[in-house]
Design a protein around this motif. Structure first.
Motif, PDB file in Angstrom:
ATOM      1  N   UNK A  63     -11.466 -23.582  -1.903  1.00 40.52           N
ATOM      2  CA  UNK A  63     -10.982 -24.949  -2.093  1.00 40.52           C
ATOM      3  C   UNK A  63      -9.678 -25.178  -1.334  1.00 40.52           C
ATOM      4  N   UNK A  64      -9.572 -24.619  -0.142  1.00 42.69           N
ATOM      5  CA  UNK A  64      -8.352 -24.740   0.648  1.00 42.69           C
ATOM      6  C   UNK A  64      -8.231 -26.165   1.176  1.00 42.69           C
ATOM      7  N   UNK A  65      -7.091 -26.783   0.966  1.00 43.99           N
ATOM      8  CA  UNK A  65      -6.832 -28.121   1.480  1.00 43.99           C
ATOM      9  C   UNK A  65      -6.196 -28.021   2.854  1.00 43.99           C
ATOM     10  N   UNK A  66      -6.509 -28.969   3.750  1.00 45.85           N
ATOM     11  CA  UNK A  66      -5.904 -28.911   5.080  1.00 45.85           C
ATOM     12  C   UNK A  66      -4.395 -29.103   5.069  1.00 45.85           C
ATOM     13  N   UNK A  67      -3.901 -29.920   4.139  1.00 46.28           N
ATOM     14  CA  UNK A  67      -2.459 -30.113   3.972  1.00 46.28           C
ATOM     15  C   UNK A  67      -2.136 -30.009   2.497  1.00 46.28           C
ATOM     16  N   UNK A  68      -1.175 -29.159   2.161  1.00 44.32           N
ATOM     17  CA  UNK A  68      -0.748 -29.014   0.776  1.00 44.32           C
ATOM     18  C   UNK A  68       0.764 -29.127   0.714  1.00 44.32           C
ATOM     19  N   UNK A  69       1.254 -30.072  -0.077  1.00 47.72           N
ATOM     20  CA  UNK A  69       2.692 -30.162  -0.302  1.00 47.72           C
ATOM     21  C   UNK A  69       3.047 -29.154  -1.383  1.00 47.72           C
ATOM     22  N   UNK A  70       3.796 -28.152  -0.983  1.00 47.46           N
ATOM     23  CA  UNK A  70       4.153 -27.075  -1.906  1.00 47.46           C
ATOM     24  C   UNK A  70       5.353 -27.426  -2.765  1.00 47.46           C
ATOM     25  N   UNK A  71       6.018 -28.524  -2.418  1.00 49.04           N
ATOM     26  CA  UNK A  71       7.181 -28.963  -3.163  1.00 49.04           C
ATOM     27  C   UNK A  71       8.440 -28.922  -2.331  1.00 49.04           C
ATOM     28  N   UNK A  72       9.387 -29.786  -2.663  1.00 44.71           N
ATOM     29  CA  UNK A  72      10.716 -29.768  -2.053  1.00 44.71           C
ATOM     30  C   UNK A  72      10.645 -29.869  -0.529  1.00 44.71           C
TER      31      UNK A  72
END
Length: 231
Positions: free
Chosen positions: A16-25
């Motif tokens: 379920x890998x997303x092409x863009x993931x905001x990891x925070x901060x």
């Protein structure tokens, strides 16, 4: 089960890998490929928008698509080491965004554009401190952001799930991909001089909790516990 799902399951990785993931901060994971290997770049919207590594030559269009999805154009590009999956998109990024570039002093870059700056051990590049961790390659660096409690590990280590182990831990990049596996492990001690809770990797899953502690456990393992002499 699809072939992709089966491969992910055998590798111990989710499908379920997303092409863009905001990891925070202001930290974005730009996943460029999943199969046959997880290749990434990272985009940081901190002091100035900074891209760390830029994928393979053939994933340059994908990288630009990922950047456009985030909507933040990089002004600085830092390369951790000169392997094709880390510096292959160098020209594409420079030509598209006119970024200021930082490359290790030990690197031989296969690119039309010359680096704007060379960095070495303990140099500061924006919020990052460069830590030379040779072994995987002679020019391999990690980038530690002490004020953010985060480190980009370069290829000093990868996520343990890439080798079929539980996610959330580190392992070394295996010997066929590393110049000197003994030096790669020994030089991890340099990263023990810095504090960071999050360790971002380019292959496998990153470590988002107690990353320095888990690195310590890996590096110091031979000295832990009492071992009985089998003889």
């Amino acid at each position: 089960m699809t072939d992709s799902e089966d491969h992910a399951s055998r590798r111990g990785r989710p499908d379920t890998v997303k092409p863009v993931t905001e990891l925070g901060d202001g930290v974005y994971d730009l996943t460029l490929t999943v199969e046959p290997a997880r290749y990434r770049a990272y985009l940081f919207d901190w002091d100035r928008p900074t891209l760390v590594d830029c994928g393979l030559p053939e994933t340059s269009e994908t990288l630009i698509d990922r950047i456009e999805r985030v909507g933040i154009e990089p002004e600085r590009l830092i390369v951790t080491h000169a392997h094709p999956d880390h510096d292959g998109g160098f020209d594409a990024v420079v030509d598209r965004y006119d970024t200021t570039t930082w490359v290790p002093e030990e690197s031989t870059l296969a690119a039309d554009n010359d680096p704007d700056h060379r960095y070495s051990h303990d140099d500061t590049v924006g919020p990052f401190t460069a830590v030379h961790v040779p072994g995987h390659s002679v020019d391999n660096y990690a980038l530690v952001a002490p004020d953010r409690d985060l480190a980009v590990m370069g290829d000093a280590v990868l996520g343990a799930d890439w080798r079929g182990l539980p996610a959330g831990y580190f392992v070394l990049v295996e010997g066929i991909y590393s110049d000197d596996l003994v030096a790669a492990e020994r030089n991890l001690e340099r990263l023990q001089q810095y504090a960071f809770d999050v360790g971002l990797v380019f292959h496998g899953s990153s470590v988002f909790e107690d990353a320095r502690g888990k690195l310590d456990d890996f590096v110091d393992f031979p000295n832990k516990g009492d071992w009985d002499d089998p003889d």
